[in-house]
Every structure is written in structure tokens, then in C-alpha cells.
Motif scaffolding. Structure first.
Motif, PDB file in Angstrom:
ATOM      1  N   UNK A 198      -7.010  10.357   4.548  1.00  0.00           N
ATOM      2  CA  UNK A 198      -6.803   8.962   4.944  1.00  0.00           C
ATOM      3  C   UNK A 198      -6.243   8.180   3.767  1.00  0.00           C
ATOM      4  N   UNK A 199      -5.198   7.392   4.011  1.00  0.00           N
ATOM      5  CA  UNK A 199      -4.629   6.535   2.977  1.00  0.00           C
ATOM      6  C   UNK A 199      -5.449   5.254   2.887  1.00  0.00           C
ATOM      7  N   UNK A 200      -5.532   4.726   1.680  1.00  0.00           N
ATOM      8  CA  UNK A 200      -6.367   3.542   1.435  1.00  0.00           C
ATOM      9  C   UNK A 200      -5.482   2.335   1.139  1.00  0.00           C
ATOM     10  N   UNK A 201      -5.722   1.257   1.866  1.00  0.00           N
ATOM     11  CA  UNK A 201      -5.035   0.001   1.594  1.00  0.00           C
ATOM     12  C   UNK A 201      -6.066  -1.082   1.317  1.00  0.00           C
ATOM     13  N   UNK A 202      -5.676  -2.049   0.503  1.00  0.00           N
ATOM     14  CA  UNK A 202      -6.520  -3.221   0.254  1.00  0.00           C
ATOM     15  C   UNK A 202      -5.655  -4.461   0.378  1.00  0.00           C
ATOM     16  N   UNK A 203      -6.293  -5.585   0.495  1.00  0.00           N
ATOM     17  CA  UNK A 203      -5.544  -6.843   0.581  1.00  0.00           C
ATOM     18  C   UNK A 203      -4.994  -7.211  -0.788  1.00  0.00           C
TER      19      UNK A 203
ATOM     20  N   UNK B   5      -0.858  -0.401   0.118  1.00  0.00           N
ATOM     21  CA  UNK B   5      -1.423   0.936  -0.049  1.00  0.00           C
ATOM     22  C   UNK B   5      -1.660   1.209  -1.531  1.00  0.00           C
ATOM     23  N   UNK B   6      -2.882   1.642  -1.866  1.00  0.00           N
ATOM     24  CA  UNK B   6      -3.246   1.823  -3.269  1.00  0.00           C
ATOM     25  C   UNK B   6      -3.714   3.230  -3.607  1.00  0.00           C
ATOM     26  N   UNK B   7      -3.888   4.101  -2.619  1.00  0.00           N
ATOM     27  CA  UNK B   7      -4.347   5.449  -2.913  1.00  0.00           C
ATOM     28  C   UNK B   7      -4.627   6.229  -1.651  1.00  0.00           C
ATOM     29  N   UNK B   8      -5.284   7.378  -1.831  1.00  0.00           N
ATOM     30  CA  UNK B   8      -5.633   8.225  -0.693  1.00  0.00           C
ATOM     31  C   UNK B   8      -6.922   8.969  -1.008  1.00  0.00           C
TER      32      UNK B   8
END
Length: 230
Positions: A135-140, A58-61
Motif C-alpha cells: 500500500x502506498x502512503x499519502x499524507x496531507x 505520496x510520501x512512501x510505501x
């Protein structure tokens, strides 16, 4: 050695021999003209998926819409390895809200003041962008920008065992703290309370070269010049 979050991207860097200054933890994303097209994905649109990638972080929202053409505004996390560089480098974001997960190809993304703004595939107007607030933001993790040989993302230091140069185990890293001058390792270890019951002890060790001697990610170990009774 230096540590980066992924918004400034959470890197950490230390010198293995001479004491060095690690510099301040970057709360704001690095100013890069990071605009890119998600090749082959731009027309896919945002789609529901069953699960996150195994290496998702998780890196942000998403906090708001940006402009009238469907761009979203993202607040990058400013703690333990999450944020801007990862957001601007990944070509697909995973959006999470409750039990819902969606894959969102990134059409364009850039740094704007103290936040990240992006156009996601299939989001064409302000109303659609506003619907993504919360919405929460995730990246690989594999999409994080590569680092130098002596740099580390905070997320990669969490969980590492910490031992001193005498081989005494001091605990494990559970978090990193930005004190304005440098990062600080927050370490927990099994202890005993005044009532004789099991408790959790805490150590704070500055992540600077004078104390941190080596970081061996393969061995999952950090060696420090620090006594157990400090």
C-alpha cells in the motif's frame, strides 16, 4: 535557500544574495524521536474512504511488518519532496492500492534505521501488518512540518516558472535531482527537434545561491542567474 524532500523532508534553502552551500539532499529521515499519539483517532481503526484529501502527497510505501505487535515498516520516497518528516508528523495516513483508498489513524511512529516504523489504529498483530504490504502512503501537505522562511519542500517547487534576471523565461520545474552535493532543478521548455517538429528541451540548474536568486511561491516563479543559451 535550501530544499527538502519530506523524508529528509525535501527542503530546499538558498541565500538571496551571497552564494551559499545548500548541503546534500537527505536520503535518510532526520533522526528525531518522533513518537506521537493520534489524539481522538486511535480507536477509529483503518476505514475505507471515497477520495483523498485535495492536498494529499505520496510520501512512501509500506514494505513489511515490523515486530510482532502490528507495526508496519515504511520506505520513504527519496525524491521530489516526499518522505520521513511528513510521515512522522502526520496523525493520519491515507493508504492507496489500485482504486482502493483507506484512512489510517497513526497511533505511534518513529524513525528506525533508514526507514519509518509505525503502529496504525486497528492493526494489532504481524499478520494484519503484513496484509498492508504494497500500500502506498499519502499524507496531507498541510501536515508537513513547517519550514524556515528561506526553506522549501521539493513538492512546492514543481511547476514553478523559471526566468532569468533579464526576464527571459527558461521553462518550468518538472523535477529535482540529488547529485550528492546539492539539489538540481530539472527544467523543461518548448523546443524544436532537428526534424522541425515540436520537442521538449531540458535545462539543469544547480539549486545553489550563486545561481538561484529568488523563489517566489506566491508568484509561482524562480529567478535565476542563467542564460538561455547555456
Amino acid at each position: 535557500m535550501s530544499v527538502r524532500d519530506s523524508g529528509g523532508s525535501g527542503r530546499a534553502k538558498t541565500a538571496s544574495r551571497a552564494p551559499v552551500s545548500f548541503g546534500a539532499f537527505a536520503r535518510k529521515p532526520v533522526e528525531r524521536n518522533a513518537t506521537h499519539a493520534a489524539a481522538g483517532q486511535a480507536s477509529a481503526g483503518i476505514e475505507p474512504v471515497e477520495s483523498l484529501p485535495d492536498d494529499a502527497v505520496e510520501v512512501g510505501a509500506i514494505v513489511d511488518a515490523y515486530g510482532l505487535k502490528g507495526w508496519v515498516k515504511v520506505a520513504a520516497h527519496a525524491n521530489a519532496a516526499q518522505g520521513g518528516d511528513a510521515l512522522t508528523s502526520a496523525k493520519c495516513w491515507w493508504l492507496v492500492k489500485g482504486r482502493e483508498i483507506k484512512a489510517a489513524p497513526v497511533v505511534a511512529v518513529k524513525v528506525h534505521s533508514d526507514s519509518i516504523v509505525a503502529q496504525l489504529s486497528g492493526v494489532g498483530d504481524r499478520d494484519q501488518a503484513l496484509a498492508l504490504r504494497g500500500w502506498r502512503v499519502q499524507v496531507r501537505r498541510s501536515d508537513f512540518p513547517s519550514l524556515g522562511a528561506d526553506e522549501f519542500y521539493w513538492v512546492d517547487l514543481i511547476g514553478l516558472e523559471v526566468v532569468n534576471e533579464a526576464g527571459v523565461t527558461l521553462g518550468a520545474v518538472v523535477d529535482l535531482i540529488d547529485n550528492g552535493a546539492h539539489a538540481v532543478l530539472r527544467i523543461e521548455y518548448p523546443s524544436q527537434g532537428r526534424d522541425g517538429q515540436p520537442a521538449t528541451g531540458e535545462r539543469l540548474i544547480p539549486f545553489v545561491g550563486v545561481y538561484v536568486k529568488t523563489v517566489d511561491q506566491a508568484a509561482k516563479r524562480i529567478v535565476v542567474d542563467w542564460e538561455a543559451d547555456y
